[in-house]
Design a protein around this motif. Structure first.
Motif, PDB file in Angstrom:
ATOM      1  N   HIS A 299       7.727   8.039   8.303  1.00  0.00           N
ATOM      2  CA  HIS A 299       8.342   8.292   6.990  1.00  0.00           C
ATOM      3  C   HIS A 299       9.755   8.830   7.207  1.00  0.00           C
ATOM      4  CE1 HIS A 299       5.165   7.293   4.116  1.00  0.00           C
ATOM      5  NE2 HIS A 299       4.381   7.444   5.175  1.00  0.00           N
TER       6      HIS A 299
ATOM      7  N   GLU B 259      -3.960  11.072  10.378  1.00  0.00           N
ATOM      8  CA  GLU B 259      -2.944  11.473   9.400  1.00  0.00           C
ATOM      9  C   GLU B 259      -2.289  12.786   9.842  1.00  0.00           C
ATOM     10  OE1 GLU B 259      -4.188  12.282   5.393  1.00  0.00           O
ATOM     11  OE2 GLU B 259      -2.169  11.975   4.624  1.00  0.00           O
TER      12      GLU B 259
ATOM     13  N   HIS C  79       4.004   4.746  12.623  1.00  0.00           N
ATOM     14  CA  HIS C  79       4.043   4.723  11.155  1.00  0.00           C
ATOM     15  C   HIS C  79       4.928   5.907  10.760  1.00  0.00           C
ATOM     16  CE1 HIS C  79       1.966   4.317   7.083  1.00  0.00           C
ATOM     17  NE2 HIS C  79       2.607   5.474   6.985  1.00  0.00           N
TER      18      HIS C  79
ATOM     19  N   HIS D 179      -8.648  -0.275   7.832  1.00  0.00           N
ATOM     20  CA  HIS D 179      -7.759   0.778   8.332  1.00  0.00           C
ATOM     21  C   HIS D 179      -8.266   2.095   7.752  1.00  0.00           C
ATOM     22  CE1 HIS D 179      -3.436   2.659   8.178  1.00  0.00           C
ATOM     23  NE2 HIS D 179      -4.227   3.269   9.032  1.00  0.00           N
TER      24      HIS D 179
ATOM     25  N   ARG E 192       0.843  -1.205   0.000  1.00  0.00           N
ATOM     26  CA  ARG E 192       0.000   0.000   0.000  1.00  0.00           C
ATOM     27  C   ARG E 192       0.876   1.252   0.000  1.00  0.00           C
ATOM     28  NH1 ARG E 192      -0.867   4.674   2.484  1.00  0.00           N
ATOM     29  NH2 ARG E 192      -0.634   3.703   4.539  1.00  0.00           N
ATOM     30  N   ASP E 193       1.484   1.616   1.134  1.00  0.00           N
ATOM     31  CA  ASP E 193       2.307   2.831   1.159  1.00  0.00           C
ATOM     32  C   ASP E 193       3.521   2.648   0.239  1.00  0.00           C
ATOM     33  OD1 ASP E 193       2.462   5.400   2.029  1.00  0.00           O
ATOM     34  OD2 ASP E 193       2.787   4.960   4.132  1.00  0.00           O
TER      35      ASP E 193
ATOM     36  N   THR F 295       3.459  11.378   9.213  1.00  0.00           N
ATOM     37  CA  THR F 295       3.177  11.369   7.775  1.00  0.00           C
ATOM     38  C   THR F 295       4.252  12.069   6.942  1.00  0.00           C
ATOM     39  OG1 THR F 295       0.850  11.348   8.344  1.00  0.00           O
ATOM     40  CG2 THR F 295       1.388  12.025   6.095  1.00  0.00           C
TER      41      THR F 295
ATOM     42  N   PRO G  56       0.598   8.457  12.798  1.00  0.00           N
ATOM     43  CA  PRO G  56       1.675   8.503  11.810  1.00  0.00           C
ATOM     44  C   PRO G  56       2.479   9.796  11.841  1.00  0.00           C
ATOM     45  CG  PRO G  56      -0.483   8.191  10.750  1.00  0.00           C
ATOM     46  CD  PRO G  56      -0.722   8.597  12.172  1.00  0.00           C
TER      47      PRO G  56
HETATM   48  O1  KIV Z   1       1.701   8.369   6.233  1.00  0.00           O
HETATM   49  C1  KIV Z   1       0.497   8.293   6.552  1.00  0.00           C
HETATM   50  O2  KIV Z   1      -0.056   9.125   7.270  1.00  0.00           O
HETATM   51  C2  KIV Z   1      -0.262   7.177   6.013  1.00  0.00           C
HETATM   52  C3  KIV Z   1      -1.634   6.981   6.569  1.00  0.00           C
HETATM   53  C4  KIV Z   1      -2.626   6.746   5.493  1.00  0.00           C
HETATM   54  C5  KIV Z   1      -1.612   5.887   7.574  1.00  0.00           C
HETATM   55  O3  KIV Z   1       0.232   6.423   5.201  1.00  0.00           O
END
Ligand code: KIV
Ligand code: ZN
Length: 527
Positions: free
Chosen positions: A219, A156, A217, A112, A28-29, A186, A184
């Motif tokens: 990045h 988010e 979560h 989710h 997904r991501d 994000t 997250p």
């Molecule tokens: O990075 C993010 O906030 C996401 C959410 C959709 C979980 O990928």
């Protein structure tokens, strides 16, 4: 300094360590990042491997985003034996219903659902007031709970959300039935200390926080995704969302192999355990790299080609005396085993299979036969076949397994007197066609021949060639990136002939674009 020379290094016995849920979002991501698209069959293959490896939750896609996403989530849900299958959905009710439809065949299905909660997202992206957002949180989680028992809610841009509002949203989501709460980072903005404190505060302040599992979560925009994820655990989170090779939006997500091996290797200070069979990490990395055509950087932690290589004299000397002088984990623990097998044109199928195994590949019978035929062909044309050559040819086979357009032959006239000319034969949807084309150079002529055989309008964004190994008979590895209506795909191919590799990479990218076109849902706008 801690003595790490007597393995295994461990603070608490494994059974006393807190179990961390590994939530993989490669499909997904990871797949959402530009150029990393996978075909339906490739997604099934990746999901099967993740399940076998012991991933607890596989986020298989974003069902409303495209028909292709819906179908792959549904099929993964049907086939997966152990893992929970999650689908992503926005806060819209039809998104949630579509997601429920896709995960309903799973032994364990999860919805989710996510909604932005930061001031900047609420004002500009959602154009909604906080009280409206709060109502949407309750409505979306309630709707999801009407479909399944396992509901995850994500705030988010959680790390840029005002803390009081975040706590109110989390409390409301749990009250409405969310069983996992994900906060997250994000935009990859937080720091380890800050993220740890955030979880601690939310868990302490939200009265019903004990009714849900908290999730990280992260990045990697500032290169802190893995460190932040581990800090989130220290703050009380018990689920990590991550991807193989760290692929994902922009700079990517926290890499699964890194968080898992950090927990394994530093159990003295990270008292957690996962259910991952770490010996499958290299295989997973290779598969994801092959199907996305995203190379793994040589010095990448855990799965990079140099992760266990020792070249300097001092290091080699130390390694010979005791491997723990320069190795904090063994290559075998991540699925790399040393081999002394040298491959050449006299090598047989059994040796080839064994070699692949030591390199982290496990192919089915058909894929193995196909790879072996191509290996023999390469060994006939090249004096020494290095591991890198084998890696390139196996990856190419994995990526091209379900192609609609196949290269049958190519001959090119090149040299100082132009225009250069290419004659190409392709199989397109089972039909064999031949064309000739001229171009400004042999690569241009080759690509023009493809255009004549398969008319299309796409932008060639990137064309890159590098040698897989040294020597004039080295294979050329070509990377191509094509773009159509804002959608990008990347493909790689290797061959001792640069033009054949160029044609093959271009054709693989076209196949991927075709798959994307077929499965796009025009009504969806991926959030
Ligand atoms: O990075 C993010 O906030 C996401 C959410 C959709 C979980 O990928
Ligand atoms: Zn994300």
């Amino acid at each position: 300094m801690t003595d790490t020379s007597s393995a295994p290094v461990s603070g608490k016995p494994v059974s006393d360590r807190d179990r961390v849920v590994i939530f993989d979002t490669t499909l997904r991501d990871g797949e959402q990042c530009p150029g990393a698209s996978m075909t339906f069959e490739e997604k099934l293959e990746v999901a099967a491997l993740l399940d076998e490896m012991g991933v607890d939750v596989i986020e298989a896609g974003f069902p409303i985003a495209s028909i292709g996403d819906f179908e792959s989530v549904a099929e993964i849900a049907r086939r997966t034996k152990n893992a929970t299958i999650a689908g992503l959905s926005r806060a819209a009710l039809n998104d949630i219903d579509r997601c429920a439809e896709a995960v309903k065949h799973a032994k364990r299905g999860r919805i989710h659902t996510f909604l932005s909660t930061s001031p900047v997202h609420m004002k500009y992206k959602l154009q909604k007031q906080p009280h409206e957002v709060l109502e949407m949180v309750v409505a979306s989680v309630t709707r999801a709970r009407n479909h399944v028992e396992d509901v995850e809610w994500s705030s988010e841009d959680g790390t840029r959300t005002e803390i009081d509002f975040l706590c109110r949203c989390v409390e409301a989501a749990i009250k409405a039935g969310a069983t996992t709460i994900n906060i997250p980072d994000t935009v990859g903005y937080t720091t380890p200390a800050e993220y740890q404190a955030l979880f601690r505060t939310v868990i302490e302040r939200v009265p019903n926080s004990d009714k849900a599992i908290f999730s990280v979560h992260c990045h990697d925009d500032l290169g802190m995704a893995v460190a932040n994820s581990l800090a989130g655990l220290a703050g009380g989170a018990r689920q990590i969302e991550c991807t193989i090779n760290g692929i994902g939006e922009r700079a990517g997500n926290a890499a699964l192999e890194e968080v898992v091996m950090a927990i394994e290797t530093r159990s003295d200070v990270l008292p957690y355990r996962s259910g991952i069979n770490t010996k499958m990490l290299t295989r997973a990395s290779k598969l994801v790299s092959a199907v996305t055509s995203f190379p793994v950087q040589y010095n990448k932690a855990i799965v990079g080609r140099n992760a266990f290589a020792h070249e300097s004299g001092i290091h080699q000397d130390g390694m010979l005396k005791h491997t723990q002088t320069y190795e904090i984990m063994t290559p075998e623990s991540v699925g790399v085993s040393k081999t002394s097998l040298v491959m050449g044109k006299h090598s047989g199928r059994a040796a080839f299979r064994d070699k692949l195994k030591t390199m982290g590949y496990e192919l089915g019978e058909n894929a193995l036969n196909d790879a072996f035929t191509r290996f023999k062909d390469l060994a006939d044309r090249k004096k020494v076949v290095y591991d890198e050559d084998i890696e390139a040819l196996v990856d190419q086979g994995i990526a091209a397994a379900y192609d609609r357009i196949k290269l049958i032959s190519l001959s090119v006239i090149a040299g100082t007197r132009g225009p250069q000319r290419a004659t190409m034969r392709l199989e397109v949807d089972g039909q064999v066609k031949t064309e000739e084309a001229e171009g400004n150079g042999p690569v241009d002529a080759t690509f023009n021949a493809i255009k004549a055989l398969v008319p299309h309008q796409v932008k060639l964004d990137l064309y890159q060639v590098h040698a897989v190994t040294e020597g004039t008979d080295a294979q050329a590895e070509v990377s191509v990136r094509l773009e159509e209506n804002g959608k990008a795909v990347t493909a790689r191919a290797a061959d001792p002939d640069t033009l054949v590799a160029s044609a093959q990479a271009y054709i693989t990218a076209l196949n991927k674009l075709h798959m994307k076109r077929q499965t796009m849902n025009p009504q969806s706008a991926v959030g």
